[in-house]
Scaffold this motif. Sequence first.
Motif, PDB file in Angstrom:
ATOM      1  N   ALA A  80      38.853  46.922  47.314  1.00  0.00           N
ATOM      2  CA  ALA A  80      37.401  46.934  47.161  1.00  0.00           C
ATOM      3  C   ALA A  80      36.949  48.223  46.475  1.00  0.00           C
ATOM      4  O   ALA A  80      36.106  48.201  45.564  1.00  0.00           O
ATOM      5  N   MET A  81      37.529  49.350  46.892  1.00  0.00           N
ATOM      6  CA  MET A  81      37.202  50.635  46.248  1.00  0.00           C
ATOM      7  C   MET A  81      37.604  50.639  44.783  1.00  0.00           C
ATOM      8  O   MET A  81      36.842  51.092  43.917  1.00  0.00           O
ATOM      9  N   LEU A  82      38.802  50.146  44.490  1.00  0.00           N
ATOM     10  CA  LEU A  82      39.286  50.127  43.113  1.00  0.00           C
ATOM     11  C   LEU A  82      38.390  49.259  42.234  1.00  0.00           C
ATOM     12  O   LEU A  82      38.146  49.589  41.064  1.00  0.00           O
ATOM     13  N   CYS A 123      34.951  48.594  37.872  1.00  0.00           N
ATOM     14  CA  CYS A 123      33.915  47.705  37.327  1.00  0.00           C
ATOM     15  C   CYS A 123      32.494  48.106  37.702  1.00  0.00           C
ATOM     16  O   CYS A 123      31.538  47.446  37.270  1.00  0.00           O
ATOM     17  N   GLY A 124      32.344  49.147  38.500  1.00  0.00           N
ATOM     18  CA  GLY A 124      31.011  49.518  38.969  1.00  0.00           C
ATOM     19  C   GLY A 124      30.293  50.487  38.055  1.00  0.00           C
ATOM     20  O   GLY A 124      30.890  51.118  37.162  1.00  0.00           O
ATOM     21  N   SER A 125      28.993  50.629  38.279  1.00  0.00           N
ATOM     22  CA  SER A 125      28.180  51.602  37.546  1.00  0.00           C
ATOM     23  C   SER A 125      28.386  52.986  38.148  1.00  0.00           C
ATOM     24  O   SER A 125      28.941  53.124  39.249  1.00  0.00           O
ATOM     25  N   GLU A 126      27.929  53.998  37.456  1.00  0.00           N
ATOM     26  CA  GLU A 126      28.038  55.360  37.967  1.00  0.00           C
ATOM     27  C   GLU A 126      27.293  55.492  39.284  1.00  0.00           C
ATOM     28  O   GLU A 126      27.768  56.146  40.230  1.00  0.00           O
ATOM     29  N   GLU A 127      26.124  54.866  39.372  1.00  0.00           N
ATOM     30  CA  GLU A 127      25.331  54.925  40.603  1.00  0.00           C
ATOM     31  C   GLU A 127      26.075  54.260  41.761  1.00  0.00           C
ATOM     32  O   GLU A 127      26.064  54.767  42.893  1.00  0.00           O
ATOM     33  N   GLN A 128      26.727  53.143  41.495  1.00  0.00           N
ATOM     34  CA  GLN A 128      27.477  52.446  42.550  1.00  0.00           C
ATOM     35  C   GLN A 128      28.661  53.275  43.026  1.00  0.00           C
ATOM     36  O   GLN A 128      28.941  53.348  44.230  1.00  0.00           O
ATOM     37  N   LYS A 129      29.335  53.920  42.102  1.00  0.00           N
ATOM     38  CA  LYS A 129      30.475  54.755  42.474  1.00  0.00           C
ATOM     39  C   LYS A 129      30.035  55.905  43.366  1.00  0.00           C
ATOM     40  O   LYS A 129      30.675  56.219  44.385  1.00  0.00           O
ATOM     41  N   ASN A 172      28.642  30.705  33.383  1.00  0.00           N
ATOM     42  CA  ASN A 172      29.802  30.016  33.967  1.00  0.00           C
ATOM     43  C   ASN A 172      31.015  30.929  34.109  1.00  0.00           C
ATOM     44  O   ASN A 172      32.137  30.461  34.316  1.00  0.00           O
ATOM     45  N   GLN A 173      30.809  32.239  34.013  1.00  0.00           N
ATOM     46  CA  GLN A 173      31.883  33.213  34.175  1.00  0.00           C
ATOM     47  C   GLN A 173      31.845  33.801  35.587  1.00  0.00           C
ATOM     48  O   GLN A 173      30.800  33.800  36.246  1.00  0.00           O
ATOM     49  N   ILE A 174      32.992  34.328  36.024  1.00  0.00           N
ATOM     50  CA  ILE A 174      33.066  34.956  37.339  1.00  0.00           C
ATOM     51  C   ILE A 174      32.551  36.390  37.246  1.00  0.00           C
ATOM     52  O   ILE A 174      33.015  37.177  36.413  1.00  0.00           O
ATOM     53  N   ASN A 175      31.577  36.710  38.090  1.00  0.00           N
ATOM     54  CA  ASN A 175      31.009  38.052  38.170  1.00  0.00           C
ATOM     55  C   ASN A 175      31.281  38.632  39.552  1.00  0.00           C
ATOM     56  O   ASN A 175      31.692  37.915  40.471  1.00  0.00           O
ATOM     57  N   GLY A 176      31.045  39.945  39.688  1.00  0.00           N
ATOM     58  CA  GLY A 176      31.252  40.619  40.968  1.00  0.00           C
ATOM     59  C   GLY A 176      29.964  41.202  41.507  1.00  0.00           C
ATOM     60  O   GLY A 176      29.120  41.686  40.740  1.00  0.00           O
ATOM     61  N   TYR A 177      29.815  41.158  42.831  1.00  0.00           N
ATOM     62  CA  TYR A 177      28.591  41.612  43.486  1.00  0.00           C
ATOM     63  C   TYR A 177      28.943  42.391  44.748  1.00  0.00           C
ATOM     64  O   TYR A 177      29.911  42.070  45.444  1.00  0.00           O
ATOM     65  N   ILE A 178      28.156  43.409  45.037  1.00  0.00           N
ATOM     66  CA  ILE A 178      28.305  44.170  46.278  1.00  0.00           C
ATOM     67  C   ILE A 178      27.272  43.655  47.272  1.00  0.00           C
ATOM     68  O   ILE A 178      26.065  43.703  47.013  1.00  0.00           O
ATOM     69  N   VAL A 179      27.751  43.135  48.389  1.00  0.00           N
ATOM     70  CA  VAL A 179      26.879  42.616  49.445  1.00  0.00           C
ATOM     71  C   VAL A 179      27.032  43.518  50.667  1.00  0.00           C
ATOM     72  O   VAL A 179      28.155  43.838  51.066  1.00  0.00           O
ATOM     73  N   LEU A 214      28.133  44.224  39.892  1.00  0.00           N
ATOM     74  CA  LEU A 214      29.122  45.089  39.235  1.00  0.00           C
ATOM     75  C   LEU A 214      29.076  44.821  37.733  1.00  0.00           C
ATOM     76  O   LEU A 214      29.504  43.753  37.275  1.00  0.00           O
ATOM     77  N   PRO A 215      28.571  45.763  36.940  1.00  0.00           N
ATOM     78  CA  PRO A 215      28.342  45.482  35.514  1.00  0.00           C
ATOM     79  C   PRO A 215      29.612  45.288  34.698  1.00  0.00           C
ATOM     80  O   PRO A 215      29.577  44.653  33.641  1.00  0.00           O
ATOM     81  N   GLY A 216      30.746  45.807  35.178  1.00  0.00           N
ATOM     82  CA  GLY A 216      31.987  45.682  34.419  1.00  0.00           C
ATOM     83  C   GLY A 216      32.841  44.496  34.792  1.00  0.00           C
ATOM     84  O   GLY A 216      33.966  44.354  34.309  1.00  0.00           O
ATOM     85  N   LEU A 217      32.304  43.622  35.653  1.00  0.00           N
ATOM     86  CA  LEU A 217      33.076  42.459  36.075  1.00  0.00           C
ATOM     87  C   LEU A 217      32.364  41.204  35.567  1.00  0.00           C
ATOM     88  O   LEU A 217      31.435  40.689  36.194  1.00  0.00           O
ATOM     89  N   ASN A 218      32.806  40.723  34.417  1.00  0.00           N
ATOM     90  CA  ASN A 218      32.110  39.640  33.726  1.00  0.00           C
ATOM     91  C   ASN A 218      32.967  38.406  33.491  1.00  0.00           C
ATOM     92  O   ASN A 218      32.492  37.436  32.895  1.00  0.00           O
ATOM     93  N   SER A 219      34.221  38.439  33.935  1.00  0.00           N
ATOM     94  CA  SER A 219      35.108  37.288  33.754  1.00  0.00           C
ATOM     95  C   SER A 219      36.304  37.436  34.676  1.00  0.00           C
ATOM     96  O   SER A 219      36.512  38.507  35.274  1.00  0.00           O
ATOM     97  N   PHE A 220      37.109  36.378  34.773  1.00  0.00           N
ATOM     98  CA  PHE A 220      38.299  36.456  35.608  1.00  0.00           C
ATOM     99  C   PHE A 220      39.317  37.439  35.028  1.00  0.00           C
ATOM    100  O   PHE A 220      40.124  38.008  35.764  1.00  0.00           O
ATOM    101  N   GLU A 221      39.266  37.655  33.717  1.00  0.00           N
ATOM    102  CA  GLU A 221      40.156  38.646  33.102  1.00  0.00           C
ATOM    103  C   GLU A 221      39.892  40.039  33.666  1.00  0.00           C
ATOM    104  O   GLU A 221      40.817  40.836  33.853  1.00  0.00           O
ATOM    105  N   ASP A 222      38.622  40.337  33.948  1.00  0.00           N
ATOM    106  CA  ASP A 222      38.296  41.628  34.565  1.00  0.00           C
ATOM    107  C   ASP A 222      38.850  41.710  35.987  1.00  0.00           C
ATOM    108  O   ASP A 222      39.299  42.763  36.432  1.00  0.00           O
TER     109      ASP A 222
END
Length: 437
Positions: free
Chosen positions: A141-143, A148-154, A223-230, A269-277
């Motif tokens: 989760a940290m990695l 894939c996170g923003s500077e603020e999220q980190k 239709n792409q997989i994205n990441g979210y912090i809940v 998470l702005p850097g997580l925009n697909s399953f490749e990420d």
Amino acid sequence: MTLHSNFQDETDNGGKPSYFHSPPLDVSVAFPQATPASIFPPFASDYYQFDDLLSLEEQALRKKVRQCMETEVAPIMTEYWEKAEFPFEIVPKLGTLGIAGFTTKGYGCPGLSITNSAIANAEVARVDASCSTFLLVHSVAMLTIETCGSEEQKQKYLPSMAQLKKIGCWALTEPDFGSDASSVNTTARKVEGGWILEGQKRWIGNSTFADVLVIFARNTTTNQINGYIVKKDSPGLTATKIANKIGLRIAQNGDIILKKVFVPDEDRLPGLNSFEDTNKVLAVSRVMVAWQPIGISMGVYDMCLRYLKERNQFGAPLAAFQLNQQKLALMLGNVQAMTLVGWRLCKLYEKGKMTPGHASLGKSWISLKARETVALGRELLGGNGILADFLVAKAFCDLEPIFTYEGTYDINSLVTGREITGFASFKPSVMSKRSRL
């Protein structure tokens, strides 16, 4: 016609012996001839002197983690494994090791090499695989936030997670999609100011008590997989424990249900925009998971060696019998081979040469040899091989979920097979022209 028995009548009338409800004997009293795993056996499995391949820093961290696990976790692990509960009192002690996050860099995180991370994780798994899984899930989760996170999220999440003051989980797997992870059904619908998440996750480690939940969902627009912090206790979020597991009983796996959970834009998470990420994170985690069976096998060998020296039958220690020595030698050889394959996998990763096939072969082959190793250990301990008190039975069960997660043995074999042959065989050609994997 109803038949009655005297035994049934006596039982119904409270006719049990006076000692029926007495607590079990302490294992050291019931079986004084061998030392239980609460006093963990000395480290004895480095037969080919693997330590010589490690830097002084890596050796020091290995010893530090080993001492903590043997001192703080070994005395209580059997009790918690039996109860299927997590020992939260050890979390601050694990936090002082400075390994939470493993390879995650900056923001107070350890920034360890993957070699150092893998060795430390193996030392945790040597004593207890559930604690190793707890740290791995939290660290993935940290990695993900670092990658894939923003500077603020980190800045917001990583410092407290590095100290284990906030716990994370990583939620990809769903009831309908395990190996076929890229087919995620959980959805994320854009609304003003954020996103609405709906769906269900399963087998998510740490989920029932995590402060920070990294959730993967399919963006209904792209239709792409994205990441979210809940965050924990978000309206519409529930996480409940999966009961009746036979392995990793200390680790708390859960079912997550998301019913119209609102996630603000700042927690996407702005850097997580697909399953490749997502695969960028999975590449690291698969290497780390490959070292869990190595650690488990080290602990089983160490336990068996001590047990066979202490336990006597037919007027001699069990260690003096030829068949037992042959099994010990096979177990020891497996540990040396697994360790060296795991070490080479780390070096390939550090040099940027590791492929998905490399990682998959490492995880699948190592877990297969570990299965053989713990099965031999189960045999060597006889009746005590089914008691968690002597580690081996517990390790035998704990290895089974590890054999399956981070890609089953079969799926990982097919990943390697695709790489060496050029043909993907995950789905029959009549169903799909191109494998989603």
